[in-house]
Enzyme design. Structure first.
Site, PDB file in Angstrom:
ATOM      1  CB  VAL A 127     -12.309 -23.558  26.870  1.00 11.42           C
ATOM      2  CG1 VAL A 127     -13.364 -22.561  27.422  1.00 11.42           C
ATOM      3  CG2 VAL A 127     -13.032 -24.581  25.638  1.00 11.42           C
ATOM      4  CB  ILE A 135      -1.084   0.005   1.266  1.00  9.61           C
ATOM      5  CG1 ILE A 135      -0.208  -0.619   2.437  1.00  9.61           C
ATOM      6  CG2 ILE A 135      -2.178  -0.902   0.930  1.00  9.61           C
ATOM      7  CD1 ILE A 135      -1.254  -0.189   3.521  1.00  9.61           C
ATOM      8  CE1 TYR A 146      -5.462  -4.912  13.237  1.00  7.17           C
ATOM      9  CE2 TYR A 146      -7.086  -5.766  15.387  1.00  7.17           C
ATOM     10  CZ  TYR A 146      -6.776  -5.495  13.949  1.00  7.17           C
ATOM     11  OH  TYR A 146      -7.686  -5.336  13.259  1.00  7.17           O
ATOM     12  CG  PHE A 190       1.072  -6.722   9.011  1.00  4.88           C
ATOM     13  CD1 PHE A 190       0.994  -7.808   8.194  1.00  4.88           C
ATOM     14  CD2 PHE A 190       1.888  -5.481   9.099  1.00  4.88           C
ATOM     15  CE1 PHE A 190       1.737  -7.820   7.321  1.00  4.88           C
ATOM     16  CE2 PHE A 190       2.850  -5.659   7.864  1.00  4.88           C
ATOM     17  CZ  PHE A 190       2.769  -6.875   6.838  1.00  4.88           C
ATOM     18  NE  ARG A 197     -14.461 -11.636  22.926  1.00  5.02           N
ATOM     19  CZ  ARG A 197     -14.302 -11.762  24.169  1.00  5.02           C
ATOM     20  NH1 ARG A 197     -15.780 -11.726  24.912  1.00  5.02           N
ATOM     21  NH2 ARG A 197     -13.337 -11.984  24.795  1.00  5.02           N
TER      22      ARG A 197
END
Length: 326
Positions: free
Chosen positions: A204, A55, A140, A75, A218
């Site tokens: 889990v 990019i 992130y 990422f 979620r």
């Protein structure tokens, strides 16, 4: 929506490939720009023009004939961003800065950005709304929030018409286009790997949360519903405005519900092993999608967890058959 020409950055990845396929289905002209660092050449839909590149080099491939950009090139591994933050600042932030400059130079004034619920960090309330505080807990999430701030400034200063779509948990598949990350960190494909015999059990992480079955809850959204939101966002763009919308079903499924659904859909045993909680995992993370419904006219049409898992299972078996999962 009339026929248009779009650049899809990261269009060889999971969500980008599904969105590119939807654009082509609707008769648009699509160029995919992807460096294949995490994407796959075979994931680029037939009919799209493919350019292998970063990019940061978007200026080489963008010109005034494009009507807009859909930006997925990033990422996205939370753990890696903690150990290698500079990689995330350079690509997610620096790359997007270069993309915005290229768009400005060529007069391309429409952008839909793939953002994330990670911008919110630990939620202060449930469901999460776009006005809730943004306090990312990883580089992130911070990199994605930085891009959102850049887009807001670009819209105000230069008239960019933009939307950021903040995903929660994406799963499922759309025909030949589905999820295959390396390493894989998402629950649905990990549980499917157990059903395929590629993994002995599913971990889990914590079964003592204040939820109905003790495991984290979620909000899962089908990737095809996600793609349709991007096309609707293109129609909702307004010059000088940066629209931010959460995308989710508005209800959640627990880890154990996902595991049990995989057992039911696949007919395979899925052993589970309870492990310690992971630091920073909220008990419940569910989106309010009211803004997307009001501003985009969007409502998920595939909210059923069994449908999401069944489509992901079909794609996983296709990969296994082709040997692409090795």
């Amino acid at each position: 929506m009339s026929t248009a020409k779009y650049l899809v950055t990261g269009g060889a990845g999971y969500v980008g490939s599904v969105v590119a396929a939807h654009l082509l289905r609707d008769g648009h002209e699509v160029t995919v720009l992807d460096d294949l660092s995490t994407g796959f050449r075979e994931a680029v839909p037939a009919g799209a023009r493919f350019v292998e590149g970063r990019i940061q080099d978007a200026a080489r491939h963008l010109d005034a004939t494009y009507d807009g950009v859909l930006h997925f090139a990033a990422f996205s591994q939370v753990g890696e961003s903690v150990t290698d933050p500079e990689k995330y600042w350079a690509n997610n932030v620096g790359g997007t800065m270069a993309l915005l400059a290229a768009m400005r130079d060529h007069g391309v004034r429409r952008l839909v950005f793939s953002s994330t619920a990670a911008t919110y960090g630990e939620p202060v309330s449930t469901p999460v709304t776009e006005t809730d505080p943004t306090a990312p807990t990883s580089p992130y999430g911070a990199s994605k929030l930085a891009v959102d701030h850049m887009i807001t400034g670009e819209a105000a200063a230069h008239g960019l018409a933009a939307a950021s779509l903040r995903y929660f948990n994406v799963a499922g598949a759309y025909g030949a286009y589905g999820e295959r990350h390396d390493p894989e960190s998402h629950l649905v494909p990990l549980v499917l790997q157990v059903a395929l015999g590629r993994r002995a059990s599913i971990s889990v992480y914590g079964d003592d949360y204040p939820t109905p079955d003790g495991t984290c809850v979620r909000d899962y959204i089908h990737v095809a519903d996600l793609a349709e939101a991007h096309l609707l966002a293109l129609d909702a763009l307004t010059p000088g405005e940066h629209l931010i919308c959460n995308l989710g079903n508005g209800s959640g499924f627990s880890v154990r519900e996902v595991v049990e659904t995989v057992r039911e859909v696949t007919g395979h045993p899925v052993p589970e092993v309870v492990a310690a909680r992971r630091a920073g995992d909220p008990a419940v993370l569910v989106a309010s999608a009211d803004a997307a419904r009001e501003r985009l006219g969007w409502k998920p049409s595939r909210p059923d967890l069994a449908r999401i898992v069944a489509d992901a299972w079909e794609f996983a078996r296709r990969l296994e058959k082709e040997g692409a999962g090795e």
